[in-house]
Design a protein around this motif. Sequence first.
Motif, short mmCIF file in Angstrom:
data_model
loop_
_atom_site.label_atom_id
_atom_site.label_comp_id
_atom_site.label_asym_id
_atom_site.label_seq_id
_atom_site.Cartn_x
_atom_site.Cartn_y
_atom_site.Cartn_z
N GLU A 52 35.05 39.20 41.99
CA GLU A 52 35.58 38.55 43.30
C GLU A 52 35.93 37.21 43.37
O GLU A 52 35.27 36.34 42.67
CB GLU A 52 34.33 38.63 44.22
N ASP A 53 37.23 36.71 43.96
CA ASP A 53 37.99 35.57 43.93
C ASP A 53 38.33 34.97 42.59
O ASP A 53 38.63 33.66 42.61
CB ASP A 53 36.80 34.56 44.68
N GLN A 54 38.48 35.66 41.55
CA GLN A 54 38.95 35.18 40.33
C GLN A 54 40.18 35.88 39.85
O GLN A 54 40.59 37.05 39.76
CB GLN A 54 37.94 35.58 39.09
N ALA A 55 41.37 35.24 39.57
CA ALA A 55 42.58 35.63 39.58
C ALA A 55 43.05 35.53 38.18
O ALA A 55 43.65 36.31 37.80
CB ALA A 55 43.41 34.55 40.09
N GLU A 56 42.41 34.70 37.21
CA GLU A 56 42.58 34.52 35.95
C GLU A 56 41.78 35.15 34.98
O GLU A 56 40.42 34.93 35.12
CB GLU A 56 43.14 33.09 35.54
N TYR A 57 41.93 35.75 33.78
CA TYR A 57 41.30 36.38 32.97
C TYR A 57 41.55 36.10 31.55
O TYR A 57 42.89 36.45 31.09
CB TYR A 57 40.93 37.78 32.96
N ALA A 58 40.78 35.45 30.75
CA ALA A 58 41.23 34.95 29.18
C ALA A 58 41.33 36.18 28.42
O ALA A 58 40.10 37.18 28.49
CB ALA A 58 40.30 33.96 28.84
N LEU A 59 42.25 36.30 27.47
CA LEU A 59 42.40 37.32 26.50
C LEU A 59 42.31 36.87 25.10
O LEU A 59 42.47 35.56 24.89
CB LEU A 59 43.73 37.96 26.72
N SER A 60 41.40 37.34 24.36
CA SER A 60 41.25 36.99 22.77
C SER A 60 41.10 38.14 21.94
O SER A 60 40.70 39.23 22.33
CB SER A 60 40.18 36.04 22.74
N PRO A 61 41.91 38.06 20.75
CA PRO A 61 41.97 39.19 19.85
C PRO A 61 40.42 39.65 19.13
O PRO A 61 39.85 38.50 19.09
CB PRO A 61 43.14 38.63 18.80
N GLU A 100 46.93 35.01 47.99
CA GLU A 100 46.77 36.40 48.98
C GLU A 100 45.66 37.35 48.32
O GLU A 100 45.43 37.10 46.82
CB GLU A 100 48.12 37.11 48.44
N THR A 101 44.80 38.02 48.91
CA THR A 101 43.65 38.67 48.44
C THR A 101 43.77 39.94 48.98
O THR A 101 44.46 40.31 49.77
CB THR A 101 42.37 37.87 48.82
N ALA A 102 42.94 40.96 48.23
CA ALA A 102 43.06 42.18 48.57
C ALA A 102 41.84 42.79 47.83
O ALA A 102 41.27 42.39 46.83
CB ALA A 102 44.25 43.01 48.15
N PRO A 103 41.43 44.08 48.40
CA PRO A 103 40.16 44.66 47.46
C PRO A 103 40.52 44.90 46.03
O PRO A 103 39.86 44.91 44.95
CB PRO A 103 40.33 46.10 48.33
N ILE A 104 41.99 45.42 45.88
CA ILE A 104 42.21 45.85 44.39
C ILE A 104 43.61 45.36 44.20
O ILE A 104 44.41 45.08 44.85
CB ILE A 104 42.46 47.30 44.22
N PRO A 105 43.82 44.66 42.88
CA PRO A 105 44.93 43.98 42.44
C PRO A 105 45.98 45.05 42.14
O PRO A 105 45.52 46.24 41.95
CB PRO A 105 44.45 43.36 41.03
N VAL A 115 46.18 34.23 28.70
CA VAL A 115 45.66 34.52 30.22
C VAL A 115 46.33 35.24 30.95
O VAL A 115 47.46 35.26 31.24
CB VAL A 115 45.71 32.90 30.81
N LEU A 116 45.60 36.36 31.33
CA LEU A 116 46.10 37.37 32.64
C LEU A 116 45.84 36.96 33.92
O LEU A 116 44.64 36.68 33.97
CB LEU A 116 45.66 38.69 32.00
N ARG A 117 46.84 36.97 34.82
CA ARG A 117 46.55 36.74 36.17
C ARG A 117 46.76 38.24 36.85
O ARG A 117 47.94 38.65 36.70
CB ARG A 117 47.33 35.61 36.74
N VAL A 118 45.82 38.31 37.74
CA VAL A 118 45.93 39.51 38.68
C VAL A 118 46.53 39.21 39.96
O VAL A 118 46.20 38.04 40.38
CB VAL A 118 44.81 40.49 38.69
N TYR A 119 47.37 40.15 40.40
CA TYR A 119 47.77 39.85 41.96
C TYR A 119 47.37 41.19 42.82
O TYR A 119 47.72 42.19 42.39
CB TYR A 119 49.07 39.64 42.15
N PRO A 120 47.06 41.17 44.25
CA PRO A 120 46.36 40.04 44.67
C PRO A 120 44.96 39.71 44.02
O PRO A 120 44.56 40.42 43.44
CB PRO A 120 46.11 40.26 46.08
N ILE A 121 44.60 38.54 44.49
CA ILE A 121 43.01 38.27 44.04
C ILE A 121 42.14 39.14 44.52
O ILE A 121 42.16 39.48 45.84
CB ILE A 121 42.80 36.75 44.25
N PRO A 122 41.14 39.64 43.84
CA PRO A 122 40.15 40.67 44.43
C PRO A 122 39.27 39.72 45.32
O PRO A 122 38.89 38.60 45.04
CB PRO A 122 39.34 40.83 43.37
N ASP A 123 39.13 40.51 46.57
CA ASP A 123 38.19 39.77 47.46
C ASP A 123 36.82 40.24 47.62
O ASP A 123 36.37 41.08 46.87
CB ASP A 123 38.98 39.69 48.95
N SER A 124 36.23 39.85 48.50
CA SER A 124 34.73 40.32 48.88
C SER A 124 34.46 41.96 48.89
O SER A 124 33.13 42.44 48.86
CB SER A 124 34.04 39.77 50.00
#
Length: 217
Positions: A52-61, A100-105, A115-124
């Motif tokens: 919830e409320d997190q837009a970016e996620y780190a990627l690593s091999p 912008e937020t929504a239940p599901i990106p 770094v992967l960014r999702v849209y919209p940002i997951p909300d509550s």
Amino acid sequence: MISIDSWFDYVMPFCQGVPDTLYKQGVIKACVEFCEETHFVQRDLPAITLVEDQAEYALSPESDEERILIIKKVRISTGGSLPSGNRYDFNRCYQDWEDETAPIPTAFLCERQNVLRVYPIPDSTLPAGVELSVRVAVAPVNDAAEVDVGLYNNYKDTIAAGARFFIKQVPTTPAYDPEQAVFQYRLFRDGIQSAKKQMMLGFSQRNLRVVPVRFGV
């Protein structure tokens, strides 16, 4: 994974007298350029749980011997794949999209390396346990001791030609030979183009043939 020393017998007889370090650099450079252009080596990363409320996620091999080149595909556990976008498209199509937020990106973008960014940002209202499955193309790091075994099994000769090219263009070595370097470079480039075509067609033994269906018969 396979040791870069596996190419020794396909490179060194043509590049006698060069130090072992140059041989290894030649093989690695050839593998890196091949992977960068073909995206032949791909990996499925561990699943990412959306927060919830997190837009970016780190990627690593998973291997220290590899680095991520590009995201090839993102699937979401609620079903289907997420389309990719870029900042220009989002700025043009959506106002204040970064907040912008929504239940599901419904899409993703990658503005920064790994770094992967999702849209919209997951909300509550994000359902629990929603995950992303990410497939990436990778290449060896510059000091790798091992590379993907598929490079050897499928494109051994192409990588060897690339290594011979890189070595033979170094003026300070006994193997320096500009004419041969050009010849090996052509072999290398031909192999890359062939690999690109093979990646598009797949590794099936024959083309899919669809019999046309006649209507009104």
